[in-house]
Design an enzyme around this catalytic site. Sequence first.
Site, PDB file in Angstrom:
ATOM      1  N   ASP A  82       1.279  -1.211  -0.345  1.00 46.64           N
ATOM      2  CA  ASP A  82       0.281  -0.301  -0.081  1.00 46.64           C
ATOM      3  C   ASP A  82       1.197   1.263   0.368  1.00 46.64           C
ATOM      4  O   ASP A  82       1.999   1.419   0.758  1.00 46.64           O
ATOM      5  CB  ASP A  82      -1.030   0.187   0.824  1.00 46.64           C
ATOM      6  CG  ASP A  82      -2.323   1.076   1.512  1.00 46.64           C
ATOM      7  OD1 ASP A  82      -2.566   1.145   0.354  1.00 46.64           O
ATOM      8  OD2 ASP A  82      -3.300   1.487   2.554  1.00 46.64           O
ATOM      9  N   HIS A  83       0.648   2.434  -0.428  1.00 46.45           N
ATOM     10  CA  HIS A  83       1.117   3.509  -0.877  1.00 46.45           C
ATOM     11  C   HIS A  83       2.656   3.706  -0.882  1.00 46.45           C
ATOM     12  O   HIS A  83       3.253   4.031   0.302  1.00 46.45           O
ATOM     13  CB  HIS A  83       0.286   4.493   0.576  1.00 46.45           C
ATOM     14  CG  HIS A  83      -0.701   5.157   0.115  1.00 46.45           C
ATOM     15  ND1 HIS A  83      -1.150   6.256  -0.332  1.00 46.45           N
ATOM     16  CD2 HIS A  83      -2.130   4.355   0.699  1.00 46.45           C
ATOM     17  CE1 HIS A  83      -2.279   6.084  -0.205  1.00 46.45           C
ATOM     18  NE2 HIS A  83      -2.952   5.516   0.774  1.00 46.45           N
ATOM     19  N   HIS A 180      -7.862   9.225   5.251  1.00 46.06           N
ATOM     20  CA  HIS A 180      -7.516   8.381   5.580  1.00 46.06           C
ATOM     21  C   HIS A 180      -7.645   8.720   7.101  1.00 46.06           C
ATOM     22  O   HIS A 180      -7.764   9.896   7.708  1.00 46.06           O
ATOM     23  CB  HIS A 180      -5.969   7.678   5.199  1.00 46.06           C
ATOM     24  CG  HIS A 180      -5.689   7.749   3.868  1.00 46.06           C
ATOM     25  ND1 HIS A 180      -4.670   8.718   3.140  1.00 46.06           N
ATOM     26  CD2 HIS A 180      -6.140   6.866   3.504  1.00 46.06           C
ATOM     27  CE1 HIS A 180      -5.171   7.316   1.833  1.00 46.06           C
ATOM     28  NE2 HIS A 180      -5.835   6.496   2.210  1.00 46.06           N
ATOM     29  N   GLY A 181      -7.431   7.401   7.746  1.00 42.64           N
ATOM     30  CA  GLY A 181      -7.817   7.939   9.232  1.00 42.64           C
ATOM     31  C   GLY A 181      -9.410   8.245   9.961  1.00 42.64           C
ATOM     32  O   GLY A 181     -10.418   7.713   9.050  1.00 42.64           O
ATOM     33  N   HIS A 208      -9.808   4.916  -1.477  1.00 44.37           N
ATOM     34  CA  HIS A 208      -9.028   4.478  -0.467  1.00 44.37           C
ATOM     35  C   HIS A 208      -9.787   5.407   1.006  1.00 44.37           C
ATOM     36  O   HIS A 208     -11.159   5.725   1.037  1.00 44.37           O
ATOM     37  CB  HIS A 208      -7.706   5.604  -0.632  1.00 44.37           C
ATOM     38  CG  HIS A 208      -7.048   4.489  -1.183  1.00 44.37           C
ATOM     39  ND1 HIS A 208      -5.606   4.128  -0.626  1.00 44.37           N
ATOM     40  CD2 HIS A 208      -7.224   4.192  -2.125  1.00 44.37           C
ATOM     41  CE1 HIS A 208      -5.231   3.199  -1.497  1.00 44.37           C
ATOM     42  NE2 HIS A 208      -4.907   3.882  -2.461  1.00 44.37           N
ATOM     43  N   ASN A 230     -10.518   0.046   0.967  1.00 42.87           N
ATOM     44  CA  ASN A 230      -9.361  -0.270   1.690  1.00 42.87           C
ATOM     45  C   ASN A 230      -9.969   0.131   3.441  1.00 42.87           C
ATOM     46  O   ASN A 230      -9.887   1.455   3.085  1.00 42.87           O
ATOM     47  CB  ASN A 230      -7.883   1.184   1.377  1.00 42.87           C
ATOM     48  CG  ASN A 230      -7.209   0.312  -0.056  1.00 42.87           C
ATOM     49  OD1 ASN A 230      -7.962  -0.221  -0.558  1.00 42.87           O
ATOM     50  ND2 ASN A 230      -6.078   1.083   0.103  1.00 42.87           N
TER      51      ASN A 230
HETATM   52  P1  13P Z   1      -8.122   3.872   6.345  1.00 43.54           P
HETATM   53  O1  13P Z   1      -7.007   3.639   7.582  1.00 43.54           O
HETATM   54  O2  13P Z   1      -9.267   5.154   6.605  1.00 43.54           O
HETATM   55  O3  13P Z   1      -9.384   3.029   6.402  1.00 43.54           O
HETATM   56  O4  13P Z   1      -8.072   3.823   5.234  1.00 43.54           O
HETATM   57  C1  13P Z   1      -7.303   2.955   4.720  1.00 43.54           C
HETATM   58  C2  13P Z   1      -6.067   2.512   3.219  1.00 43.54           C
HETATM   59  O5  13P Z   1      -6.880   3.053   2.667  1.00 43.54           O
HETATM   60  C3  13P Z   1      -4.748   2.875   2.872  1.00 43.54           C
HETATM   61  O6  13P Z   1      -4.675   2.799   1.857  1.00 43.54           O
END
Ligand code: 13P
Length: 284
Positions: A82-83, A180-181, A208, A230
């Site tokens: 990921d990323h 995210h988060g 995401h 995700n």
């Molecule tokens: P979250 O932490 O919001 O679930 O996002 C996960 C994500 O997109 C990881 O790439």
Amino acid sequence: MPCVNLKSMLKKAVDEGYSVPAFNIVNELTARAIVKTSEALRAPVILQTSVGTVKEIGPESLIGFLRGLAERAGVPVAIHLDHCTDVALAKKCVDLGWSSVMIDASREPLAENIRKTREVVLYASAGGVSVEGELGAIGGVEDHIAVSEEDARLASVEDSVTFVRETGVDAFAPAVGTAHGLYKAEPRLDFGRFERIRRSVDVPLVVHGGTGLSDEAFHRFVSLGASKINISTALKAAYLGALRAFFEQNPDCGNPLKADASAYARVAELCETFVRLFSAAGRA
Ligand code: 13P
């Protein structure tokens, strides 16, 4: 079952109209809970590894136990990086046995994002490994990447078409308002933009920032053709929350396996919730 790449896994999701959950696992226990639950539900699943997890456990050790789990599973399992902002690390994971990698050059100008992503696509595709790319800037904090609210930027339809055509990615993550988060306020999700991008590009789309979205938002993304969604923060919270609760109730417990069992059960429950929500149960 051999580990599958994102391209073949997501083709079936596109054809049948469901999403495959991609869980950011943090260790062997969380990976095992996800794979075992997916097997019980007959669901394909993506074991996703953040760069922080790769560095902490070490890429060789991490891929060793993940491939073991995937190959013994009775359902298709993809192992996805990921990323990753580092082209060299993405290539190393390709060499070591990840079945797909995300190269995230979304903070670079479009031309440089295309160049770096294309470089990884050319490298990975030679070994049958899939690549995910991102356009725009998804807000919030994921692993080593932090994007403030002011810097979050949605992907345009026009740039999405150019990016997908020029890079040859197998899966595409356009920024459409998720973050995210944990969400501090109600997210402004641009479903219209997502739908226009979906109609304009010919690759599976990735959402995401799954943690904290409402069931209604998930249903909408699934029905609009999101093929991979995700989930990271929710898994970490489930894992740590279960351990905290266990030690509150059993302050004198000296057996780590009992604490592990409570975390396993909570992660398995979380996995089942998302598999059902994304209509992935029974698809394997
Ligand atoms: P979250 O932490 O919001 O679930 O996002 C996960 C994500 O997109 C990881 O790439």
